[in-house]
Scaffold this motif. Structure first.
Motif, PDB file in Angstrom:
ATOM      1  N   GLU A  71       0.832  -1.206   0.000  1.00 46.80           N
ATOM      2  CA  GLU A  71       0.000   0.000   0.000  1.00 46.80           C
ATOM      3  C   GLU A  71       0.864   1.253   0.000  1.00 46.80           C
ATOM      4  O   GLU A  71       1.865   1.329   0.726  1.00 46.80           O
ATOM      5  CB  GLU A  71      -0.910   0.007   1.230  1.00 46.80           C
ATOM      6  N   ARG A  78      -2.945   7.494  -2.469  1.00 45.86           N
ATOM      7  CA  ARG A  78      -3.242   6.184  -1.897  1.00 45.86           C
ATOM      8  C   ARG A  78      -3.660   5.185  -2.990  1.00 45.86           C
ATOM      9  O   ARG A  78      -4.527   5.459  -3.807  1.00 45.86           O
ATOM     10  CB  ARG A  78      -4.341   6.321  -0.840  1.00 45.86           C
ATOM     11  N   ALA A  80      -2.937   0.540  -3.988  1.00 39.68           N
ATOM     12  CA  ALA A  80      -2.224  -0.684  -3.603  1.00 39.68           C
ATOM     13  C   ALA A  80      -1.753  -1.410  -4.852  1.00 39.68           C
ATOM     14  O   ALA A  80      -2.450  -1.431  -5.871  1.00 39.68           O
ATOM     15  CB  ALA A  80      -3.122  -1.592  -2.777  1.00 39.68           C
ATOM     16  N   LEU A 107      -8.993  -5.457  -1.237  1.00 36.49           N
ATOM     17  CA  LEU A 107      -8.336  -4.148  -1.238  1.00 36.49           C
ATOM     18  C   LEU A 107      -9.332  -3.029  -1.550  1.00 36.49           C
ATOM     19  O   LEU A 107      -9.253  -1.932  -0.978  1.00 36.49           O
ATOM     20  CB  LEU A 107      -7.179  -4.137  -2.245  1.00 36.49           C
ATOM     21  N   ARG A 111     -10.168  -2.556   2.419  1.00 33.27           N
ATOM     22  CA  ARG A 111      -9.085  -1.602   2.649  1.00 33.27           C
ATOM     23  C   ARG A 111      -9.401  -0.233   2.055  1.00 33.27           C
ATOM     24  O   ARG A 111      -8.674   0.734   2.285  1.00 33.27           O
ATOM     25  CB  ARG A 111      -7.761  -2.111   2.060  1.00 33.27           C
ATOM     26  N   HIS A 113      -9.452   0.991  -1.072  1.00 32.51           N
ATOM     27  CA  HIS A 113      -8.699   1.575  -2.182  1.00 32.51           C
ATOM     28  C   HIS A 113      -9.625   1.885  -3.359  1.00 32.51           C
ATOM     29  O   HIS A 113     -10.616   1.190  -3.572  1.00 32.51           O
ATOM     30  CB  HIS A 113      -7.580   0.639  -2.634  1.00 32.51           C
TER      31      HIS A 113
END
Ligand SMILES: CC(C)(COP(=O)(O)OP(=O)(O)OC[C@H]1O[C@@H](n2cnc3c(N)ncnc32)[C@H](O)[C@@H]1OP(=O)(O)O)[C@@H](O)C(=O)NCCC(=O)NCCS
Length: 172
Positions: A71, A78, A80, A107, A111, A113
């Motif tokens: 990441e 930002r 990944a 992700l 997360r 993303h």
């Protein structure tokens, strides 16, 4: 770290007991050709950098490969990146496709993303086909991006995928 379940694969965090099998995966000539020195790569898989996480890929109760994400923590950039290796004994069964799809879903959904990247060698045609089928799009050539096992610099291909572009896994 979490354990992730795909349609056919299970991704579980790498443990010290996986070292021998993961070295076999990394030393497989069809993998080592695109990754680097198996011992150096293994060290990075077993003890990844702070922003990187490593999983073994399990399929039918076998450890068949590994997958990692890294990441970029800077808020304004930002995203990944994903890396993957599947032992050649298990190629062509949908393992790589399902593993990348499963990690990508995690992700994006968990997360948070909005963008994922993957950066194979530009002449790694079979990997690029798998990534494009999942919805990754070529961005551009990374000139003399990485050192090949033979010692020369070779080009990479940057591909990226936005959250709405991930395609479902289709199995023949
Ligand atoms: C790239 C890599 C991860 C793909 O993994 P894989 O498990 O072989 O991928 P899949 O099985 O999902 O797809 C490979 C092919 O099998 C086909 N396939 C998928 N499921 C299938 C099934 N059930 N039956 C028959 N074929 C199938 C796919 O359509 C694909 O076909 P294509 O080569 O014509 O595009 C793997 O080849 C690998 O680790 N290579 C060496 C290391 C490497 O290149 N890593 C990437 C560095 S960025």
């Amino acid at each position: 770290m979490v354990e992730l379940h795909g349609s056919y694969v299970r991704l579980r965090p790498v443990a010290a007991r996986d070292a021998t099998r993961l070295r076999e995966v990394l030393a497989d000539p069809t993998v080592a050709r695109w990754w680097g020195d198996p011992d150096e790569e293994l060290a990075g898989v077993l003890e990844p950098d702070e922003d990187t996480a490593s999983f073994v890929i399990e399929y039918a109760d076998n450890v068949v490969g590994l997958i990692q994400y890294s990441e970029e923590p800077t808020p304004g950039y930002r995203h990944a990146g994903i890396d993957i290796a599947v032992h050649s004994d298990w190629h062509g069964r949908g393992v790589g496709t399902d593993a990348i799809h499963t990690l990508a879903r995690y992700l994006l959904d968990v997360r948070g993303h909005h963008r994922l990247t993957i950066d194979p060698a530009a002449d790694n045609a079979s990997a690029i086909r798998v990534y494009k089928r999942l919805g990754f799009r070529p961005v551009g050539l990374l000139r003399q991006y990485e050192r090949a096992p033979e010692g020369h610099w070779r080009d990479g291909l940057l591909l990226d995928l936005l959250a709405t572009e991930l395609r479902p896994v289709a199995r023949s």
